[in-house]
Design a protein around this motif. Structure first.
Motif, mmCIF file in Angstrom:
data_model
loop_
_atom_site.group_PDB
_atom_site.id
_atom_site.type_symbol
_atom_site.label_atom_id
_atom_site.label_comp_id
_atom_site.label_asym_id
_atom_site.label_seq_id
_atom_site.Cartn_x
_atom_site.Cartn_y
_atom_site.Cartn_z
ATOM 1 N N THR A 1 0.804 -1.218 0.000
ATOM 2 C CA THR A 1 0.000 0.000 0.000
ATOM 3 C C THR A 1 0.833 1.261 0.000
ATOM 4 N N GLY A 2 2.065 1.188 0.489
ATOM 5 C CA GLY A 2 2.896 2.380 0.596
ATOM 6 C C GLY A 2 2.703 3.114 1.904
ATOM 7 N N HIS A 3 1.722 2.705 2.720
ATOM 8 C CA HIS A 3 1.482 3.361 4.001
ATOM 9 C C HIS A 3 2.169 2.567 5.116
ATOM 10 N N PRO A 4 2.981 3.211 5.964
ATOM 11 C CA PRO A 4 3.699 2.488 7.017
ATOM 12 C C PRO A 4 2.747 1.733 7.944
ATOM 13 N N LYS A 5 3.131 0.515 8.254
ATOM 14 C CA LYS A 5 2.309 -0.343 9.114
ATOM 15 C C LYS A 5 3.194 -0.897 10.221
ATOM 16 N N PRO A 6 2.847 -0.656 11.501
ATOM 17 C CA PRO A 6 3.689 -1.138 12.605
ATOM 18 C C PRO A 6 3.529 -2.639 12.824
ATOM 19 N N ILE A 7 4.659 -3.309 13.024
ATOM 20 C CA ILE A 7 4.677 -4.753 13.298
ATOM 21 C C ILE A 7 5.480 -4.976 14.580
ATOM 22 N N ASP A 8 4.798 -5.382 15.636
ATOM 23 C CA ASP A 8 5.471 -5.640 16.903
ATOM 24 C C ASP A 8 6.198 -6.979 16.854
ATOM 25 N N ILE B 1 -1.082 0.644 -10.852
ATOM 26 C CA ILE B 1 -1.627 1.125 -9.580
ATOM 27 C C ILE B 1 -2.985 1.766 -9.831
ATOM 28 N N VAL B 2 -3.781 1.848 -8.767
ATOM 29 C CA VAL B 2 -5.034 2.593 -8.833
ATOM 30 C C VAL B 2 -4.723 4.030 -8.449
ATOM 31 N N LEU B 3 -5.083 4.951 -9.323
ATOM 32 C CA LEU B 3 -4.843 6.366 -9.044
ATOM 33 C C LEU B 3 -5.830 6.838 -7.988
ATOM 34 N N ASP B 4 -5.322 7.489 -6.948
ATOM 35 C CA ASP B 4 -6.123 7.870 -5.788
ATOM 36 C C ASP B 4 -7.400 8.586 -6.185
ATOM 37 N N ILE C 1 6.029 5.961 -6.659
ATOM 38 C CA ILE C 1 5.294 5.625 -7.885
ATOM 39 C C ILE C 1 4.034 6.488 -8.005
ATOM 40 N N GLN C 2 3.327 6.654 -6.885
ATOM 41 C CA GLN C 2 2.141 7.524 -6.892
ATOM 42 C C GLN C 2 2.512 8.950 -7.288
ATOM 43 N N GLU C 3 3.657 9.436 -6.801
ATOM 44 C CA GLU C 3 4.067 10.814 -7.081
ATOM 45 C C GLU C 3 4.331 11.048 -8.567
ATOM 46 N N LEU C 4 4.647 9.997 -9.307
ATOM 47 C CA LEU C 4 4.868 10.153 -10.748
ATOM 48 C C LEU C 4 3.617 10.671 -11.458
ATOM 49 N N PHE C 5 2.454 10.440 -10.841
ATOM 50 C CA PHE C 5 1.208 10.865 -11.470
ATOM 51 C C PHE C 5 0.704 12.201 -10.932
ATOM 52 N N THR C 6 1.449 12.811 -10.040
ATOM 53 C CA THR C 6 1.073 14.130 -9.535
ATOM 54 C C THR C 6 1.954 15.223 -10.116
ATOM 55 N N GLN C 7 2.967 14.814 -10.866
ATOM 56 C CA GLN C 7 3.906 15.779 -11.439
ATOM 57 C C GLN C 7 3.361 16.384 -12.732
#
Length: 448
Positions: free
Chosen positions: A147-154, A372-375, A442-448
């Motif tokens: 997903t690209g979003h940080p996920k905590p793993i204990d 990817i799915v564009l947000d 990768i997502q940022e490539l579509f915001t430029q």
């Protein structure tokens, strides 16, 4: 209940035992480790007590010092997967930071780690290090997953130490090695386990600095090389000699790049499949294309709705349900097919991003792709690396005409609703230090 073997080295290992080697620091042995841990512990105790500390360390040695020091005080260690400057600013809002970065040295809530010169060394009372229960030595790693979003793993040191011991048993060739070097970051589970914990437990010295270029390496005799597909894909010339073992993890390694690494280093890479959540699950050497994955001896796996359900010696009793789709060849071997969490719903249809990539990659003009799915747009974006034969065509046709041609080639292979709507051509698909696709970039490539 077992005591941590890492912490036990602080308690009773010979002071002259060499722990690490470094191009910029003097002898890094147990005596130096005790000194640096004692210094940090005294520093932490002179400030307001915290329940957890975040490690932002560019050098592996200082991450080890921070990890052991905090756990000696019964504190939880946070090891973020992103230590870029913007991310560190966010970490500071949540946690007290321990770092070896000079630019953070004077900032509040930052405990700075550095090598002291002889003139700076002051008499220091060695901390009375104690045995620590491995199950109570807590740390939290972060993974971006798909997903690209940080996920905590204990995690606990018990899990990591058990896995390191299993690696030592599983790969007897490692007994010929006296050192470990790596091109993967020590703040991700793969680098932490293979570059720090396994070498420490097996009394092999680890190289403190990160190897950024696998070409022109010095002698690799009696060395374990820990790398990733991203760097193995960029090999250019033969090495002077072969490492005892060559590992690759963090992402898929193509059969062609596996064979190329074999030509360069004289040994096939051992690919390791796993995750931050599960630890190592399986391994393989690609003697041929599509060689199956082989479960580690201490791992059991089954399929639950086509996805791997994993049990192992370093997982809780309930095991872990992955999102990785697989087909078993036999009780111990399997092929990976794709991921369930890469199935998205567009216009009421279930669309596999993995299937889109397979179709795109089958085209002669494409070397590699990621879909990817564009947000919030419910549209598919496509990032591709061109094959060498297609680069001239792209320059001649131009972006718009090449894109029309590519979409036409995909008609009939991909449902109309799943056809990519935007295209980005790159020389290399963004990856992180682990060789995994960097979905934020990768997502940022579509915001430029």
């Amino acid at each position: 209940m077992s005591y941590s073997l890492l912490h036990q080295q602080l308690v009773d290992a010979p002071p002259e035992l060499l722990v690490a080697s470094s191009a910029t620091m003097p002898r890094l042995d147990i005596a130096q480790l005790r000194h640096d841990c004692s210094r940090l512990i005294h520093q932490l105790q002179s400030h307001k007590a915290q329940e957890q500390y975040c490690l932002v360390c560019d050098q592996a040695w200082w991450l080890l010092v921070g990890l052991l020091s905090c756990q000696q005080l019964g504190k939880k260690v946070i090891i973020p997967s992103n230590i870029q400057s913007k991310a560190v600013a966010e970490h500071k809002q949540k946690w007290s930071i321990i770092s070896d970065r000079s630019e953070l040295a004077d900032q509040t809530e930052v405990h700075y780690l550095s090598q002291q010169s002889e003139s700076e060394v002051k008499p220091l009372k060695t901390w009375p290090f104690k045995s620590i229960l491995a199950s109570e030595a807590a740390l939290c790693l972060y993974t971006s997953g798909s997903t690209g979003h940080p996920k905590p793993i204990d995690k606990s040191l018990a899990q990591l130490e058990i896995e390191a011991q299993q690696l030592e048993l599983h790969f007897p060739q490692a007994k010929l090695a006296t050192s470990v070097i790596g091109s993967v970051a020590h703040y991700h589970i793969y680098g932490l386990l293979f570059r720090l914990i396994w070498p420490m437990l097996s009394q092999r010295r680890f190289h403190n600095e990160l190897i950024l270029n696998l070409n022109n390496l010095d002698s690799l005799e009696q060395t374990i090389l820990v790398s990733s597909p991203a760097l193995l894909a960029r090999l250019k010339q033969a090495a002077n000699n072969s490492p005892c073992l060559l590992f690759s993890s963090g992402g898929p390694l193509s059969a062609a790049h596996a064979q190329q690494a074999n030509q360069v280093f004289g040994c096939l890479p051992i690919e390791v499949y796993g995750s931050t959540e599960t630890g190592g699950i399986a391994w393989r050497q690609q003697t041929q294309a599509n060689s199956p994955w082989q479960l580690f001896n201490c791992v059991q796996a089954s399929l639950n709705e086509q996805c791997l359900m994993v049990h192992s010696a370093y997982l809780p009793a309930e095991g872990y349900q992955t999102q990785d789709q697989a087909e078993f060849v036999n009780i111990k071997q399997f092929q990976l097919i794709g991921r369930c969490d890469r199935i998205v719903k567009l216009s009421e249809k279930r669309i596999s991003l993995d299937q889109i990539e397979r179709c795109v990659n089958s085209l002669p003009s494409i070397h590699k792709s990621v879909a990817i799915v564009l947000d919030q747009q419910q549209r598919i974006g496509l990032v591709v690396e061109l094959s060498s034969s297609a680069e001239a065509d792209y320059q001649q046709l131009g972006h718009h005409q090449f894109w029309r041609q590519l979409r036409h080639q995909l008609l009939g292979k991909i449902e109309t609703v799943a056809l990519p709507r935007q295209l980005r051509i790159v020389s290399q698909i963004p990856v992180n230090l682990q060789g995994k696709q960097d979905f934020s970039a990768i997502q940022e490539l579509f915001t430029q």
